[in-house]
Design a protein around this motif. Sequence first.
Motif, short mmCIF file in Angstrom:
data_model
loop_
_atom_site.label_atom_id
_atom_site.label_comp_id
_atom_site.label_asym_id
_atom_site.label_seq_id
_atom_site.Cartn_x
_atom_site.Cartn_y
_atom_site.Cartn_z
N GLU A 3 4.57 19.04 1.18
CA GLU A 3 3.37 18.20 0.98
C GLU A 3 3.61 16.84 1.61
OE1 GLU A 3 0.54 19.16 -0.29
OE2 GLU A 3 1.35 21.17 -0.63
N CYS A 4 2.53 16.08 1.78
CA CYS A 4 2.67 14.73 2.32
C CYS A 4 3.28 13.80 1.27
CB CYS A 4 1.29 14.17 2.71
SG CYS A 4 0.55 15.07 4.07
N VAL A 5 4.28 13.03 1.68
CA VAL A 5 4.93 12.08 0.77
C VAL A 5 4.38 10.67 1.04
CG1 VAL A 5 7.15 11.01 0.19
CG2 VAL A 5 7.05 13.45 0.74
N GLY B 114 0.84 -1.20 0.00
CA GLY B 114 0.00 0.00 0.00
C GLY B 114 0.87 1.25 0.00
N LEU B 115 0.28 2.38 -0.32
CA LEU B 115 0.97 3.67 -0.19
C LEU B 115 0.11 4.56 0.68
CD1 LEU B 115 2.32 4.58 -3.76
CD2 LEU B 115 3.67 4.03 -1.73
N VAL B 116 0.74 5.21 1.65
CA VAL B 116 -0.03 5.93 2.66
C VAL B 116 0.86 6.98 3.31
CG1 VAL B 116 0.59 4.33 4.57
CG2 VAL B 116 -1.67 5.42 4.58
N ASN B 117 0.25 7.98 3.95
CA ASN B 117 1.06 8.94 4.70
C ASN B 117 0.46 9.14 6.10
OD1 ASN B 117 1.57 11.94 5.64
ND2 ASN B 117 3.30 11.31 4.38
N GLY B 118 1.31 9.02 7.11
CA GLY B 118 0.85 9.10 8.51
C GLY B 118 0.35 10.48 8.87
N CYS B 119 1.04 11.51 8.41
CA CYS B 119 0.64 12.88 8.75
C CYS B 119 -0.67 13.24 8.06
CB CYS B 119 1.76 13.84 8.35
SG CYS B 119 1.37 15.54 8.73
N ASN C 128 -3.09 11.28 7.40
CA ASN C 128 -4.17 10.63 8.13
C ASN C 128 -4.40 11.26 9.50
OD1 ASN C 128 -5.53 8.09 6.89
ND2 ASN C 128 -3.42 8.12 6.12
N ALA C 129 -3.33 11.81 10.10
CA ALA C 129 -3.47 12.39 11.44
C ALA C 129 -3.90 13.85 11.40
CB ALA C 129 -2.15 12.26 12.19
N VAL C 130 -3.66 14.52 10.27
CA VAL C 130 -3.91 15.96 10.24
C VAL C 130 -4.75 16.37 9.01
CG1 VAL C 130 -2.86 18.26 10.29
CG2 VAL C 130 -1.70 16.35 11.43
N ASP C 131 -4.15 16.27 7.84
CA ASP C 131 -4.74 16.86 6.63
C ASP C 131 -6.16 16.36 6.35
OD1 ASP C 131 -1.78 16.85 6.54
OD2 ASP C 131 -2.10 18.05 4.74
N ARG C 132 -6.35 15.06 6.53
CA ARG C 132 -7.66 14.53 6.12
C ARG C 132 -8.78 15.10 6.99
NH1 ARG C 132 -9.04 8.37 7.84
NH2 ARG C 132 -7.99 8.24 9.84
N HIS C 133 -8.46 15.48 8.22
CA HIS C 133 -9.50 16.05 9.08
C HIS C 133 -9.85 17.48 8.63
CE1 HIS C 133 -8.95 12.50 11.37
NE2 HIS C 133 -7.77 12.85 11.82
N VAL C 134 -8.82 18.19 8.15
CA VAL C 134 -9.06 19.55 7.64
C VAL C 134 -9.93 19.45 6.39
CG1 VAL C 134 -7.97 21.66 6.77
CG2 VAL C 134 -6.86 20.33 8.60
N MET D 9 7.18 15.26 15.33
CA MET D 9 6.90 13.88 14.93
C MET D 9 6.10 13.87 13.62
SD MET D 9 5.81 12.66 18.76
CE MET D 9 5.58 10.90 18.63
N LEU D 10 5.08 14.72 13.57
CA LEU D 10 4.21 14.75 12.39
C LEU D 10 4.94 15.30 11.16
CD1 LEU D 10 1.06 16.02 14.29
CD2 LEU D 10 1.29 13.75 13.22
N ALA D 11 5.86 16.25 11.39
CA ALA D 11 6.62 16.80 10.25
C ALA D 11 7.48 15.71 9.63
CB ALA D 11 7.49 17.98 10.72
N CYS D 12 8.05 14.86 10.47
CA CYS D 12 8.83 13.72 9.95
C CYS D 12 7.91 12.80 9.16
CB CYS D 12 9.49 12.95 11.09
SG CYS D 12 10.80 13.87 11.91
#
Length: 630
Positions: free
Chosen positions: A224-226, A49-54, A56-62, A126-129
Amino acid sequence: MGYADIYQASLKDPEGFWMQAADAIDWDRKPSQALFDRGEHMYEWYADGLVNGCYNAVDRHVIAGRGDQPAIIHDSPITGTKSTLTYAELQTKVASLAGALTAQGVGKGDRVIIYMPMIPEALEAMLACARIGAVHSVVFGGFAANELAVRIDDCQPKAILAASCGLEPGRVVHYKPLLDGAIDLATHKPNVCLIFQREQEKAALTPGRDLDWFAAQEGVPPAECVPVEGNHPAYILYTSGTTGAPKGVVRPTAGHLVALNWTMKNIYQCDPGDVFWAASDVGWVVGHSYICYGPLIHGNTTIVFEGKPVGTPDAGTFWRVISEHNVRSFFTAPTAIRAVKREDPKGEERKKYDLSCLRALYLAGERADPDTIEWAGKLLDIPVYDHWWQTETGWTIAGNPAGLEALPVKIGSPTVAMPGYDVCILDDAGHPVAPGELGAIAVKLPLPPGTLPTLWNATDRFKKSYLNTFPGYYETGDAGMIDEDGYLYIMARTDDVINVAGHRLSTGAMEEVLAAHPDVAECAVVGVTDQLKGQSPLGLLCLTTGVNRPHTEITSECVKLVREKIGPVAAFKNALVVDRLPKTRSGKILRGTVVKIADGEEFKMPATIDDPAILDEIREALQTIGYAKA
Ligand code: COA
Ligand code: AMP
């Protein structure tokens, strides 16, 4: 479906169960399957799969319209400040910091050490990483420079993100000098350090290496999210093992997103928008899973609390925070509740606050003693749920699935195995034992998503530590039993790891430090019972022949040495000089027997003991410092 059906489904059809759970995560590319068998009992989840933690934790809620909802509430009774960051504000800050890291050449797969206190910037780091696919490794502030250096050399970070200082009650922790000391000690040198200057202490920056946190962000485009592969490491978190060298637990990105998201409702009973609080520290696994990632992935509001259960300013701090911020589920360590109970046994402070928002108290990190559970339950008049897990698993192995189906609580048991964990009790030969019988707690492989696939740069150590003893199982390092109803009981560690105030510490690491003292010929560190912290380390020292300095001088040097080399978190305050250590005929130190003697407990004379008379000598010596009471 109730717990029993869901649990059985997770074991019978892990593929179906975890593919369905994965639907709650936003993927850049959905995985084609859940479980990947890599051979030799090694597994990965969602690897293609391809996914980004940040994201899912931040952007998608915005994007989903939650931009104005508080993401992080910072409450610091130590500085007397409170602040709130919405999801939209968090997104802006994290993208900007991630942009600064990118501008410094940090990219996907590069390691970044984070050495920060309980401030929102620690979560932003943590989220920036996570945003750019860099692998963070957070180091707890209570560790000394030497421990930080060991971690720098092991994970070889390109960058370090640190604050100028931390604040303990009555004491400033000078992070920057500790960081400088660690970099001097380490062989590997980071390219850059970004320093967040706290107003309580501004640090001197090292030209050519250090940059101010905000100056580094000026003029750089937000990142941007990678998207990263599902098995890409989200972070490395070092934890104590049997030897002095810490183990770098690797957390795979996709598994931890899916698993943590599942737990927020099914274990912690939170719906998106609810306020969730884990009173721990970002340096521990609880901080990773339940101060940062879990609540944010699930769209909750998380609380970053810079304070202690007592003394900042009083034993009502927890209740104030819960009431003021409308906390729905509260997670802490039993030690913290014991500290509150000791200070305010009648619960007078609790009466000052309206706690009607709180639905349940969750305890983990160490054994929850029945007194503490009962006292807290009565005081708060809500269910108290013990749950058992480890840095290695990242989320609950056994708990009460209260959000799915609240099971009856049996005090003394963290309840039942969570989905995906086939928990077994094995005898020494690796055979399952009957219900009610004690044995080693092992989990049949594969472990569920989110758990460690390996140790950083140490696959052989991973196999040796966890897989080799019981082929086909993960060895937890804990011993216990399962009763007729399937309830699990955790009794003790099977290795030399001790648990002090919910902090996991290695007696082996302390022994290595003590053995380096020039007057110490041999030593043993054991975890004796401590009414507040559960366990506390006690060092027994045998001196080199011919040393005739006062023993108190040597023991206080040893106490100082452990603080300097490992850090204050070791809480190593007691050492005792003895003539000899009790050993088996093959030379193994009988640490367990020493603990029983120190705790004044009955014990069976070990059949393999070399010289039983030593035990009386040890008892007498322990009595001189207040242990081994009949
Ligand atoms: N940075 C620097 N030093 C730290 C630190 C940090 N983040 N956290 C703790 N320390 C220091 C403490 O100041 C103390 O130093 P001291 O020896 O100079 O007093 C030492 O490390 C030991 O700390 P601790 O074991 O936490 O004891 P304490 O006496 O400071 O506090 C409790 C006692 C019970 C209040 C405290 O242990 C506590 O809150 N425990 C909860 C545990 C917890 O949340 N665990 C997380 C796992 S879920
Ligand atoms: P850590 O990796 O720091 O979370 O420590 C994990 C260890 O803490 C476990 O292996 C147990 O020994 C202990 N532990 C954690 N939670 C519990 C619990 N609820 N009951 C008993 N022991 C626990």
